[in-house]
Write a protein that holds these residues in place. Sequence first.
Motif, PDB file in Angstrom:
ATOM      1  N   PHE A  86      45.198  45.339  31.569  1.00 32.60           N
ATOM      2  CA  PHE A  86      46.598  45.391  31.962  1.00 32.60           C
ATOM      3  C   PHE A  86      47.171  46.675  31.382  1.00 32.60           C
ATOM      4  O   PHE A  86      47.288  46.817  30.155  1.00 32.60           O
ATOM      5  CB  PHE A  86      47.341  44.150  31.469  1.00 32.60           C
ATOM      6  N   GLU A  87      47.484  47.624  32.245  1.00 29.07           N
ATOM      7  CA  GLU A  87      47.893  48.962  31.814  1.00 29.07           C
ATOM      8  C   GLU A  87      49.086  48.900  30.857  1.00 29.07           C
ATOM      9  O   GLU A  87      50.087  48.238  31.126  1.00 29.07           O
ATOM     10  CB  GLU A  87      48.261  49.816  33.023  1.00 29.07           C
ATOM     11  N   GLY A  88      48.910  49.595  29.696  1.00 29.12           N
ATOM     12  CA  GLY A  88      49.999  49.684  28.738  1.00 29.12           C
ATOM     13  C   GLY A  88      50.172  48.472  27.863  1.00 29.12           C
ATOM     14  O   GLY A  88      51.087  48.436  27.030  1.00 29.12           O
ATOM     15  N   LEU A  89      49.287  47.466  28.024  1.00 30.87           N
ATOM     16  CA  LEU A  89      49.425  46.231  27.266  1.00 30.87           C
ATOM     17  C   LEU A  89      48.126  45.925  26.519  1.00 30.87           C
ATOM     18  O   LEU A  89      47.038  46.258  26.997  1.00 30.87           O
ATOM     19  CB  LEU A  89      49.755  45.058  28.196  1.00 30.87           C
ATOM     20  N   PRO A  90      48.227  45.276  25.361  1.00 29.61           N
ATOM     21  CA  PRO A  90      47.018  44.945  24.598  1.00 29.61           C
ATOM     22  C   PRO A  90      46.340  43.675  25.118  1.00 29.61           C
ATOM     23  O   PRO A  90      46.126  42.709  24.386  1.00 29.61           O
ATOM     24  CB  PRO A  90      47.557  44.750  23.180  1.00 29.61           C
ATOM     25  N   TYR A 142      51.345  39.349  26.258  1.00 33.66           N
ATOM     26  CA  TYR A 142      50.133  38.525  26.231  1.00 33.66           C
ATOM     27  C   TYR A 142      50.469  37.075  26.552  1.00 33.66           C
ATOM     28  O   TYR A 142      49.762  36.418  27.337  1.00 33.66           O
ATOM     29  CB  TYR A 142      49.438  38.595  24.877  1.00 33.66           C
ATOM     30  N   ASN A 143      51.515  36.552  25.945  1.00 33.57           N
ATOM     31  CA  ASN A 143      51.886  35.157  26.186  1.00 33.57           C
ATOM     32  C   ASN A 143      52.179  34.915  27.657  1.00 33.57           C
ATOM     33  O   ASN A 143      51.802  33.872  28.216  1.00 33.57           O
ATOM     34  CB  ASN A 143      53.099  34.786  25.334  1.00 33.57           C
ATOM     35  N   ARG A 144      52.840  35.880  28.300  1.00 37.51           N
ATOM     36  CA  ARG A 144      53.159  35.731  29.725  1.00 37.51           C
ATOM     37  C   ARG A 144      51.875  35.707  30.561  1.00 37.51           C
ATOM     38  O   ARG A 144      51.686  34.835  31.420  1.00 37.51           O
ATOM     39  CB  ARG A 144      54.052  36.888  30.168  1.00 37.51           C
ATOM     40  N   ILE A 145      50.983  36.657  30.304  1.00 37.21           N
ATOM     41  CA  ILE A 145      49.737  36.736  31.068  1.00 37.21           C
ATOM     42  C   ILE A 145      48.866  35.513  30.792  1.00 37.21           C
ATOM     43  O   ILE A 145      48.222  34.965  31.703  1.00 37.21           O
ATOM     44  CB  ILE A 145      49.001  38.041  30.728  1.00 37.21           C
ATOM     45  N   THR A 188      41.590  37.370  45.591  1.00 41.36           N
ATOM     46  CA  THR A 188      42.711  36.448  45.800  1.00 41.36           C
ATOM     47  C   THR A 188      43.195  35.865  44.474  1.00 41.36           C
ATOM     48  O   THR A 188      44.404  35.755  44.234  1.00 41.36           O
ATOM     49  CB  THR A 188      42.296  35.318  46.757  1.00 41.36           C
ATOM     50  N   ILE A 189      42.258  35.487  43.610  1.00 45.60           N
ATOM     51  CA  ILE A 189      42.639  34.924  42.314  1.00 45.60           C
ATOM     52  C   ILE A 189      43.460  35.924  41.507  1.00 45.60           C
ATOM     53  O   ILE A 189      44.540  35.588  40.997  1.00 45.60           O
ATOM     54  CB  ILE A 189      41.379  34.505  41.522  1.00 45.60           C
ATOM     55  N   LEU A 190      42.994  37.143  41.392  1.00 43.67           N
ATOM     56  CA  LEU A 190      43.694  38.136  40.574  1.00 43.67           C
ATOM     57  C   LEU A 190      45.035  38.508  41.194  1.00 43.67           C
ATOM     58  O   LEU A 190      46.026  38.722  40.474  1.00 43.67           O
ATOM     59  CB  LEU A 190      42.814  39.371  40.393  1.00 43.67           C
ATOM     60  N   ARG A 191      45.074  38.582  42.506  1.00 42.31           N
ATOM     61  CA  ARG A 191      46.337  38.936  43.171  1.00 42.31           C
ATOM     62  C   ARG A 191      47.360  37.823  43.006  1.00 42.31           C
ATOM     63  O   ARG A 191      48.544  38.085  42.733  1.00 42.31           O
ATOM     64  CB  ARG A 191      46.076  39.223  44.650  1.00 42.31           C
ATOM     65  N   ARG A 192      46.945  36.571  43.166  1.00 36.83           N
ATOM     66  CA  ARG A 192      47.889  35.457  43.050  1.00 36.83           C
ATOM     67  C   ARG A 192      48.413  35.305  41.621  1.00 36.83           C
ATOM     68  O   ARG A 192      49.598  35.021  41.412  1.00 36.83           O
ATOM     69  CB  ARG A 192      47.218  34.152  43.477  1.00 36.83           C
ATOM     70  N   LEU A 193      47.540  35.484  40.644  1.00 36.58           N
ATOM     71  CA  LEU A 193      47.956  35.286  39.255  1.00 36.58           C
ATOM     72  C   LEU A 193      48.795  36.440  38.726  1.00 36.58           C
ATOM     73  O   LEU A 193      49.801  36.236  38.041  1.00 36.58           O
ATOM     74  CB  LEU A 193      46.724  35.095  38.368  1.00 36.58           C
ATOM     75  N   PHE A 194      48.366  37.672  39.023  1.00 31.49           N
ATOM     76  CA  PHE A 194      48.933  38.835  38.320  1.00 31.49           C
ATOM     77  C   PHE A 194      49.537  39.856  39.280  1.00 31.49           C
ATOM     78  O   PHE A 194      49.446  41.059  39.052  1.00 31.49           O
ATOM     79  CB  PHE A 194      47.827  39.495  37.482  1.00 31.49           C
ATOM     80  N   TRP A 195      50.177  39.384  40.335  1.00 31.30           N
ATOM     81  CA  TRP A 195      50.701  40.293  41.343  1.00 31.30           C
ATOM     82  C   TRP A 195      51.829  41.183  40.809  1.00 31.30           C
ATOM     83  O   TRP A 195      52.085  42.259  41.355  1.00 31.30           O
ATOM     84  CB  TRP A 195      51.180  39.507  42.570  1.00 31.30           C
ATOM     85  N   GLU A 196      52.476  40.758  39.723  1.00 31.73           N
ATOM     86  CA  GLU A 196      53.548  41.579  39.148  1.00 31.73           C
ATOM     87  C   GLU A 196      53.048  42.523  38.065  1.00 31.73           C
ATOM     88  O   GLU A 196      53.815  43.328  37.546  1.00 31.73           O
ATOM     89  CB  GLU A 196      54.644  40.675  38.568  1.00 31.73           C
ATOM     90  N   GLU A 197      51.773  42.433  37.700  1.00 29.43           N
ATOM     91  CA  GLU A 197      51.217  43.244  36.616  1.00 29.43           C
ATOM     92  C   GLU A 197      50.475  44.459  37.173  1.00 29.43           C
ATOM     93  O   GLU A 197      49.990  44.448  38.304  1.00 29.43           O
ATOM     94  CB  GLU A 197      50.251  42.407  35.775  1.00 29.43           C
ATOM     95  N   ASN A 198      50.381  45.492  36.343  1.00 27.54           N
ATOM     96  CA  ASN A 198      49.629  46.692  36.695  1.00 27.54           C
ATOM     97  C   ASN A 198      48.204  46.522  36.166  1.00 27.54           C
ATOM     98  O   ASN A 198      47.931  46.780  34.996  1.00 27.54           O
ATOM     99  CB  ASN A 198      50.292  47.930  36.097  1.00 27.54           C
TER     100      ASN A 198
END
Length: 318
Positions: free
Chosen positions: A9-13, A208-211, A230-240
């Motif tokens: 996740f870009e910019g996040l640990p 991290y808690n959000r993800i 599909t799994i990654l898009r549905r779960l983390f569509w708002e994340e980079n």
Amino acid sequence: MSELHKFLFEGLPVRGMLVRLDSSWKELLSRRKEPLPSAVRDLVGQMAAAGVLMQANIKFSGALIFQVMGDGPLKLAVAEVQPDMSFRATAKTRDDVPDDATLQQMLNAHGQGRCAITLDPKDRLPGQQPYQGLVSLVGPEGEPLNKLSDVLQHYMRQSEQLDSTLVLAANDQRAAGLLIQRLPIEGEGNLEAGASSGVERELMEDAYNRISMLAATLTNEELLTLDSDTILRRLFWEENVRRFEPQTPHFACTCSRERVGRMLLGLGRKEVDEILAELGGVEIGCEFCGNHYKFDAVDVGELFTDPQKQAPGSEQIQ
């Protein structure tokens, strides 16, 4: 096709991995002479998926061996994963296992259930021993853990000091897993800027808690039926999300006639001769792949007289 996807996740640990074992898992099951009870089969599939995730999560040249053992109807289950993402897995039961049996019912009938993770170096130095971590099948407050994912999350917090979220599922067609893990904030190359202030640290922890919460919403059915994109898009569509080139886990067994021969050397000539006298030959079957290795009296004689053979040891096909 079986596949392993790593992502950041870009910019996040925060890092993640998603594994799906399809053809490789079905090949493993097809090699068994006797089918596993469905509850045991699903547990072994989850262990195989988790083993691939853990092996991919470390920089280690050697085998990762994941075992659960206990005092219930399931005696032992083991998954082994090599650095090239080849894996094998099997289980042994001592009694009937109901189809709806929980982890505790299978392994922890009287509180003796254990989970062990062993790292066995490929090229051991003289005197070097494999590293092993061991945890019971209960949580930090002594509560029973009925899901393998909960046991492994507890193990990773203890051994790696890193919070992790793990989702595992398996059936007779697929074994799959999703791992989300928090990285140390200081000094991680995937961070756009150092989180030096308390406010920045809090924002990073909130991320991290959000993800993690998003990952935990993934159901077993979704994990087993939806494709990776599909799994990654549905779960983390708002994340980079930055994804890396996928890898291909595959079933492979490390058994060989040479290894079985070393096992017989370890038993000793007297015991092997007694087996020959009783059965007329020695036949060893691999629990992982179903291959059988046969030794007659001539083979045994050559084995124990060949000076190039290794000295008796303790290696055994499990």
